[in-house]
Scaffold this active site. Structure first.
Site, PDB file in Angstrom:
ATOM      1  N   GLY A  39       0.873  -1.137   0.023  1.00 53.85           N
ATOM      2  CA  GLY A  39      -0.086  -0.024  -0.155  1.00 53.85           C
ATOM      3  C   GLY A  39       0.734   1.264  -0.043  1.00 53.85           C
ATOM      4  N   HIS A  40       1.973   1.360   0.934  1.00 54.35           N
ATOM      5  CA  HIS A  40       2.812   2.335   1.047  1.00 54.35           C
ATOM      6  C   HIS A  40       3.572   2.588  -0.312  1.00 54.35           C
ATOM      7  CE1 HIS A  40       2.627   1.217   5.278  1.00 54.35           C
ATOM      8  NE2 HIS A  40       2.153   2.554   5.211  1.00 54.35           N
ATOM      9  N   GLY A 150      -3.031   7.976   1.041  1.00 55.60           N
ATOM     10  CA  GLY A 150      -3.813   6.671   0.711  1.00 55.60           C
ATOM     11  C   GLY A 150      -5.230   6.910   1.016  1.00 55.60           C
ATOM     12  N   GLU A 151      -6.271   6.501   0.036  1.00 56.72           N
ATOM     13  CA  GLU A 151      -7.527   6.436   0.589  1.00 56.72           C
ATOM     14  C   GLU A 151      -8.059   5.454   1.522  1.00 56.72           C
ATOM     15  OE1 GLU A 151      -9.517   5.957  -3.515  1.00 56.72           O
ATOM     16  OE2 GLU A 151      -9.120   8.074  -4.053  1.00 56.72           O
ATOM     17  N   LYS A 152      -7.146   4.632   1.851  1.00 60.32           N
ATOM     18  CA  LYS A 152      -7.361   3.670   2.867  1.00 60.32           C
ATOM     19  C   LYS A 152      -7.746   4.484   4.038  1.00 60.32           C
ATOM     20  CE  LYS A 152      -6.331   0.259   6.022  1.00 60.32           C
ATOM     21  NZ  LYS A 152      -6.065   1.252   7.188  1.00 60.32           N
ATOM     22  N   GLN A 156      -8.433  10.874   7.230  1.00 58.69           N
ATOM     23  CA  GLN A 156      -7.212  11.392   7.362  1.00 58.69           C
ATOM     24  C   GLN A 156      -6.697  12.188   6.164  1.00 58.69           C
ATOM     25  OE1 GLN A 156      -3.380   9.387   9.093  1.00 58.69           O
ATOM     26  NE2 GLN A 156      -2.929   9.184   6.756  1.00 58.69           N
ATOM     27  N   SER A 188      -2.508  -3.215   5.638  1.00 68.88           N
ATOM     28  CA  SER A 188      -2.278  -2.315   6.651  1.00 68.88           C
ATOM     29  C   SER A 188      -1.293  -2.786   7.774  1.00 68.88           C
ATOM     30  CB  SER A 188      -3.422  -2.126   7.772  1.00 68.88           C
ATOM     31  OG  SER A 188      -3.247  -1.549   9.024  1.00 68.88           O
ATOM     32  N   SER A 189      -0.240  -2.007   8.251  1.00 73.49           N
ATOM     33  CA  SER A 189       0.828  -2.380   8.965  1.00 73.49           C
ATOM     34  C   SER A 189       0.435  -3.135  10.389  1.00 73.49           C
ATOM     35  CB  SER A 189       1.514  -1.165   9.516  1.00 73.49           C
ATOM     36  OG  SER A 189       2.065  -0.315   8.424  1.00 73.49           O
TER      37      SER A 189
END
Ligand code: AMP
Length: 285
Positions: A39-40, A150-152, A156, A188-189
């Site tokens: 993702g990153h 990110g849209e995730k 935020q 996600s982390s």
């Protein structure tokens, strides 16, 4: 691929960026808390594609954690992150110490108002103040042309857009789509902390969100009905739903009747792990 230069010093980072800007180079910044995954990397790739110079920041920001346990166990391994970035042409990694970002007696906290208190903000008091404060600092240290998010983490993203707009920072915010695991779970982390046997619960979030889009496709406009169905579909054995909401994509205020695009947002908690996800629901025009 040449390795990125790792910079830990605030002044050194600013000078490097200013020097590049003076040469007419465009700067892209990707703020992260490390524990990097695909993702990153999608954000980093976008920055490399669009900007001459890419800076990835890696800083586990203590002020955005509202639970000490979550902060204490947040994975931190700079060398591993550098290996993850190695295949990409990243120019600089900015990995400052906490003290350099928050000097002793630091007096700055950015309050982003109601946008920071609803949804995630209700369950994570102070979280968005921490996010906004660190981002304002990072944007001052790295005067980039574009920052990639990110849209995730949809709320935020919106908080960041408002922060930049309201503080007149000349930085463009570029939103990048959510990258998912094969089973649909948003990367996600924190996924590594998913308890044994909870994967199905986690998967049910995206399945539910996709079903919500199907309901919209078949003409459903009442958000209450979609929310009810979504709640039913999200399995939470061993966990609980924190919120399911359908909101305006900009204000994040609830919408009752769908007439244009809305965003469905979900947060669930399994033990001490929180999972969030969202999907833009687009009615047929
Ligand atoms: P974090 O390190 O979790 O603070 O995330 C840093 C940036 O990566 C934020 O802009 C996130 O929205 C973004 N990000 C995290 N997970 C994903 C994902 N699965 N897809 C796209 N972007 C993501």
């Amino acid at each position: 691929m040449p390795e990125p230069e790792v910079i830990t010093n605030v002044c050194a980072m600013r000078e490097v960026v200013q020097a590049k800007r003076a040469l007419g180079k465009t700067i892209g910044v990707v703020p992260t808390m490390g524990a990097l995954h695909a993702g990153h990397l999608s954000l980093v790739e976008k920055s490399i594609e669009k900007c001459d110079v890419t800076v990835v920041t890696i800083f586990v920001n203590p002020t955005q954690f509202n639970e000490k346990g979550d902060f204490d166990r947040y994975p931190q391994d700079l060398n591993k992150d550098l290996s993850t970035l190695a295949p990409l042409r990243v120019d600089y990694v900015f990995a400052p110490t906490t003290d350099s970002i928050y000097p002793p007696e630091d007096c700055l906290t950015i309050d982003v108002g109601r946008l920071g208190r609803i949804l995630e903000g209700r369950f994570r008091p102070g979280h968005f103040a921490g996010v906004a404060t660190v981002l304002l600092k990072l944007f001052h240290i790295i005067p980039a042309d574009t920052a990639f998010f990110g849209e995730k983490d949809y709320q935020q993203l919106k908080v960041t857009e408002r922060l930049v707009r309201d503080s007149h920072l000349p930085i463009r915010i570029e939103a990048c789509p959510t990258i998912r695991e094969e089973d649909g779970l948003a990367m996600s982390s924190r996924n590594r902390f998913l308890p044994e046997g909870a994967r199905e619960n986690a998967q049910s979030i995206y399945l539910g969100l996709q079903h919500a889009q199907c309901m919209v496709d078949s003409g459903e406009t009442e958000t209450e009905k979609i929310i009810q169905k979504l709640r039913q579909q999200i399995q939470t054995s061993g966990g609980s739903i924190e919120y399911v909401a359908i909101v305006d994509p900009e204000t994040l205020e609830p919408v009752q009747t769908i007439r244009q695009a809305v965003v469905a947002l979900v947060a669930i908690r399994i033990d001490s792990l929180r999972l969030i996800d969202n999907l833009l629901l687009q009615p047929k025009m």
